[in-house]
Motif scaffolding. Structure first.
Motif, PDB file in Angstrom:
ATOM      1  N   GLY A  10      30.574  42.080  26.136  1.00 26.77           N
ATOM      2  CA  GLY A  10      29.804  41.303  25.154  1.00 26.77           C
ATOM      3  C   GLY A  10      28.440  41.957  24.941  1.00 26.77           C
ATOM      4  N   GLY A  11      27.456  41.177  24.505  1.00 28.07           N
ATOM      5  CA  GLY A  11      26.112  41.737  24.307  1.00 28.07           C
ATOM      6  C   GLY A  11      25.485  42.099  25.649  1.00 28.07           C
ATOM      7  N   ASP A  12      24.778  43.227  25.689  1.00 29.95           N
ATOM      8  CA  ASP A  12      24.090  43.587  26.938  1.00 29.95           C
ATOM      9  C   ASP A  12      23.009  42.546  27.230  1.00 29.95           C
ATOM     10  OD1 ASP A  12      22.891  45.118  24.523  1.00 29.95           O
ATOM     11  OD2 ASP A  12      21.246  44.986  25.951  1.00 29.95           O
ATOM     12  N   SER A  71      31.109  46.480  25.357  1.00 33.15           N
ATOM     13  CA  SER A  71      31.736  46.493  24.023  1.00 33.15           C
ATOM     14  C   SER A  71      32.254  45.100  23.711  1.00 33.15           C
ATOM     15  CB  SER A  71      32.906  47.485  23.992  1.00 33.15           C
ATOM     16  OG  SER A  71      33.900  47.081  24.908  1.00 33.15           O
ATOM     17  N   ARG A  72      32.642  44.943  22.460  1.00 33.14           N
ATOM     18  CA  ARG A  72      33.398  43.748  22.053  1.00 33.14           C
ATOM     19  C   ARG A  72      34.764  44.304  21.667  1.00 33.14           C
ATOM     20  NH1 ARG A  72      29.393  39.733  21.762  1.00 33.14           N
ATOM     21  NH2 ARG A  72      27.352  40.481  21.089  1.00 33.14           N
ATOM     22  N   SER A  73      35.777  44.075  22.505  1.00 37.93           N
ATOM     23  CA  SER A  73      37.083  44.703  22.299  1.00 37.93           C
ATOM     24  C   SER A  73      38.110  43.709  21.765  1.00 37.93           C
ATOM     25  CB  SER A  73      37.574  45.302  23.629  1.00 37.93           C
ATOM     26  OG  SER A  73      38.950  45.568  23.568  1.00 37.93           O
ATOM     27  N   ILE A 126      21.664  36.839  26.789  1.00 36.63           N
ATOM     28  CA  ILE A 126      20.302  36.356  26.529  1.00 36.63           C
ATOM     29  C   ILE A 126      20.303  34.971  25.886  1.00 36.63           C
ATOM     30  CG2 ILE A 126      19.342  38.678  26.282  1.00 36.63           C
ATOM     31  CD1 ILE A 126      19.166  37.939  23.184  1.00 36.63           C
ATOM     32  N   ASP A 127      21.485  34.503  25.457  1.00 38.55           N
ATOM     33  CA  ASP A 127      21.546  33.247  24.692  1.00 38.55           C
ATOM     34  C   ASP A 127      21.363  31.995  25.561  1.00 38.55           C
ATOM     35  OD1 ASP A 127      22.015  34.822  22.540  1.00 38.55           O
ATOM     36  OD2 ASP A 127      24.069  34.156  22.172  1.00 38.55           O
ATOM     37  N   ASN A 128      21.575  32.111  26.850  1.00 37.21           N
ATOM     38  CA  ASN A 128      21.543  30.945  27.760  1.00 37.21           C
ATOM     39  C   ASN A 128      22.486  29.838  27.262  1.00 37.21           C
ATOM     40  OD1 ASN A 128      20.433  30.110  30.255  1.00 37.21           O
ATOM     41  ND2 ASN A 128      19.144  28.606  29.232  1.00 37.21           N
ATOM     42  N   VAL A 168      15.067  34.176  15.693  1.00 40.01           N
ATOM     43  CA  VAL A 168      15.410  34.691  17.019  1.00 40.01           C
ATOM     44  C   VAL A 168      16.918  34.553  17.244  1.00 40.01           C
ATOM     45  CG1 VAL A 168      13.124  34.171  17.978  1.00 40.01           C
ATOM     46  CG2 VAL A 168      14.964  32.503  18.243  1.00 40.01           C
ATOM     47  N   MET A 169      17.432  35.300  18.223  1.00 36.56           N
ATOM     48  CA  MET A 169      18.875  35.318  18.480  1.00 36.56           C
ATOM     49  C   MET A 169      19.364  34.004  19.090  1.00 36.56           C
ATOM     50  SD  MET A 169      19.887  39.098  19.789  1.00 36.56           S
ATOM     51  CE  MET A 169      20.256  40.418  18.625  1.00 36.56           C
ATOM     52  N   GLY A 170      20.678  33.906  19.162  1.00 37.29           N
ATOM     53  CA  GLY A 170      21.323  32.719  19.724  1.00 37.29           C
ATOM     54  C   GLY A 170      22.296  32.188  18.691  1.00 37.29           C
ATOM     55  N   ARG A 171      23.482  32.824  18.672  1.00 37.67           N
ATOM     56  CA  ARG A 171      24.467  32.467  17.643  1.00 37.67           C
ATOM     57  C   ARG A 171      24.792  30.986  17.642  1.00 37.67           C
ATOM     58  NH1 ARG A 171      29.212  36.405  18.889  1.00 37.67           N
ATOM     59  NH2 ARG A 171      27.912  36.411  20.741  1.00 37.67           N
ATOM     60  N   ARG A 172      24.984  30.460  18.875  1.00 36.96           N
ATOM     61  CA  ARG A 172      25.440  29.073  18.973  1.00 36.96           C
ATOM     62  C   ARG A 172      24.426  28.219  19.723  1.00 36.96           C
ATOM     63  NH1 ARG A 172      30.363  29.994  22.111  1.00 36.96           N
ATOM     64  NH2 ARG A 172      28.810  29.417  23.636  1.00 36.96           N
ATOM     65  N   ALA A 221      16.244  29.515  15.030  1.00 36.27           N
ATOM     66  CA  ALA A 221      17.426  30.061  15.713  1.00 36.27           C
ATOM     67  C   ALA A 221      18.378  30.617  14.660  1.00 36.27           C
ATOM     68  CB  ALA A 221      18.115  28.966  16.522  1.00 36.27           C
ATOM     69  N   GLU A 222      18.897  31.815  14.914  1.00 39.94           N
ATOM     70  CA  GLU A 222      19.748  32.483  13.912  1.00 39.94           C
ATOM     71  C   GLU A 222      20.976  31.654  13.537  1.00 39.94           C
ATOM     72  OE1 GLU A 222      21.658  36.108  15.267  1.00 39.94           O
ATOM     73  OE2 GLU A 222      22.241  35.201  17.165  1.00 39.94           O
ATOM     74  N   GLY A 223      21.433  30.814  14.471  1.00 37.81           N
ATOM     75  CA  GLY A 223      22.612  29.994  14.193  1.00 37.81           C
ATOM     76  C   GLY A 223      22.326  28.902  13.174  1.00 37.81           C
ATOM     77  N   GLY A 248      15.604  40.815  15.775  1.00 39.51           N
ATOM     78  CA  GLY A 248      16.757  41.671  16.075  1.00 39.51           C
ATOM     79  C   GLY A 248      16.863  42.090  17.535  1.00 39.51           C
ATOM     80  N   HIS A 249      17.364  43.308  17.756  1.00 37.07           N
ATOM     81  CA  HIS A 249      17.742  43.718  19.114  1.00 37.07           C
ATOM     82  C   HIS A 249      16.564  44.017  20.026  1.00 37.07           C
ATOM     83  CE1 HIS A 249      21.571  43.876  17.046  1.00 37.07           C
ATOM     84  NE2 HIS A 249      22.115  43.745  18.240  1.00 37.07           N
ATOM     85  N   ILE A 250      15.355  43.973  19.492  1.00 39.06           N
ATOM     86  CA  ILE A 250      14.188  44.120  20.374  1.00 39.06           C
ATOM     87  C   ILE A 250      14.218  42.999  21.432  1.00 39.06           C
ATOM     88  CG2 ILE A 250      12.465  42.695  19.141  1.00 39.06           C
ATOM     89  CD1 ILE A 250      10.556  45.103  19.471  1.00 39.06           C
ATOM     90  N   GLN A 251      14.861  41.888  21.075  1.00 37.31           N
ATOM     91  CA  GLN A 251      14.937  40.746  21.997  1.00 37.31           C
ATOM     92  C   GLN A 251      15.818  41.023  23.206  1.00 37.31           C
ATOM     93  OE1 GLN A 251      15.529  36.915  19.460  1.00 37.31           O
ATOM     94  NE2 GLN A 251      15.977  38.642  18.128  1.00 37.31           N
ATOM     95  N   ARG A 252      16.797  41.926  23.031  1.00 36.44           N
ATOM     96  CA  ARG A 252      17.778  42.141  24.099  1.00 36.44           C
ATOM     97  C   ARG A 252      17.423  43.302  25.013  1.00 36.44           C
ATOM     98  NH1 ARG A 252      23.541  41.506  21.374  1.00 36.44           N
ATOM     99  NH2 ARG A 252      23.690  43.724  21.734  1.00 36.44           N
ATOM    100  N   GLY A 253      16.437  44.133  24.575  1.00 28.61           N
ATOM    101  CA  GLY A 253      16.115  45.324  25.360  1.00 28.61           C
ATOM    102  C   GLY A 253      15.025  45.070  26.371  1.00 28.61           C
TER     103      GLY A 253
END
Ligand SMILES: Nc1ncnc2c1ncn2[C@@H]1O[C@H](COP(=O)(O)OP(=O)(O)OP(=O)(O)O)[C@@H](O)[C@H]1O
Ligand SMILES: O=P(O)(O)OC[C@H]1O[C@](O)(CO)[C@@H](O)[C@@H]1O
Length: 305
Positions: A10-12, A71-73, A126-128, A168-172, A221-223, A248-253
């Motif tokens: 999934g997401g790092d 990855s997302r496989s 990162i979504d908690n 900010v991120m957090g799909r759900r 929240a992006e969701g 964006g991805h600056i949040q995950r790094g």
């Protein structure tokens, strides 16, 4: 137990490397070899792995991302692919598997457990957004990333009296929006669909202006909606100009904060202890501030479809 495997999926999330370090530390105490499968479930399918020793793992402990790759496989969702993977793991005498990822990754681990592979999950996202655990790996670091980045932007915003809508991120999940919004003393926090009301946004802007506040900040929240949608609706309905910002991805790094490094070690050690006790279909969790574990099934039951 002689050999186990670990993968990140999934997401790092910052702290994944610390969790791998915790797994290797605990496994070595009991003379268990650890294989690190590369690029998430894709590495399991290809049987692509490296042997994990302290020499390999320790240099990554404090670094963000995942050095194993992720990855997302879609391929791994196929029953016949999972059956092939389980067969390979048994043939290679891999006695247990630790999967570090979000709830999607847990479903993958659960499928393998149904095929006779002992599996344990570690919540790394990162979504908690994983039920039952109070914390997931990477969440605290993502908060740090958002807050420090927005602090910088606010220096410019206050110079110009700008209004910002920051996505900010957090799909759900709205946790990242809630925590960062509070930390930043945002004017508005839109963490759940019901939180957006354009009239309330207008009222908030006018109140802040009356206080002569030099900048205004809405965390979204992006969701719920994008910063761009927020800009379009608010500008159309109120006439106030909005600066939309997608972090964006600056949040995950970024290197994990101390809490994520410690949590990674604790989760990793606990996961190996569970495997040694013969446990399966469980995931590590923080409950009442203590590291413990819960079952995949009780976790899945609480996830909104
Ligand atoms: N129902 C499922 N059955 C088997 N494997 C699954 C299932 N759902 C997800 N997976 C596997 O787990 C991978 C990661 O899932 P997903 O993309 O949902 O991320 P996640 O683990 O929820 O992490 P994040 O919270 O970072 O998005 C998928 O690409 C797939 O390989
Ligand atoms: O990097 P990707 O694959 O676009 O995924 C982004 C998603 O992953 C997450 O960061 C979780 O890891 C979500 O917050 C976000 O919606």
């Amino acid at each position: 137990m002689k050999r186990i495997g670990v993968l990140t999926s999934g997401g790092d999330a910052p702290g994944m490397n610390a969790a791998i370090n915790g797994i290797v530390d605990e496994a070595r105490k009991h003379n268990i070899e650890v294989r690190g499968y590369l690029e998430g479930y894709a590495g399991l399918i290809a049987n692509d792995y490296i042997e994990l020793t302290p020499e390999v793992v320790k240099p990554h402990h404090h670094v963000g991302g995942t050095f194993l790759g992720t990855s997302r496989s879609e391929e791994f969702k196929k029953a016949e692919v999972q059956a092939g993977v389980a067969k390979q793991l048994k043939q290679d005498n891999v006695d247990g598997l630790v999967v570090i990822g979000g709830d999607g990754s847990y479903h993958g681990a659960y499928s393998l457990s149904k095929l006779g592979i002992q599996t344990i999950g570690i919540p790394g996202t990162i979504d908690n957004d994983i039920p039952l655990t109070e914390l997931t790996l990477g969440f605290k670091t993502a908060i740090r990333n958002v807050v420090e980045t927005v602090d910088i932007i606010m220096q410019s915003a206050s110079s110009h009296k700008h209004l910002y809508g920051i996505e900010v991120m957090g799909r759900r999940a709205g946790d990242l929006a809630r925590w960062t919004g509070r930390a930043l003393d945002a004017d508005g926090i839109i963490a759940e669909p019901g939180d957006f009301d354009v009239n309330l946004v207008k009222e908030t802007i006018e109140k802040s202006q009356a206080m002569n506040k030099r900048y205004q900040l809405f965390i979204i929240a992006e969701g719920v909606m994008s910063a761009q949608e927020f800009k379009e609706v608010v500008e159309r309905e109120t006439g106030y100009p909005i600066h939309p910002l997608l972090l964006g991805h600056i949040q995950r790094g970024g290197n994990p904060v101390a809490e994520d490094r410690i949590l990674g070690l604790d989760f990793g050690e606990h996961a190996v202890a569970l495997l040694r006790e013969g446990k399966t279909e469980r995931c590590t969790a923080v409950i009442d501030n203590k590291v413990t574990d819960v079952s995949f099934e009780e976790t899945f039951a609480l996830i909104e479809k």
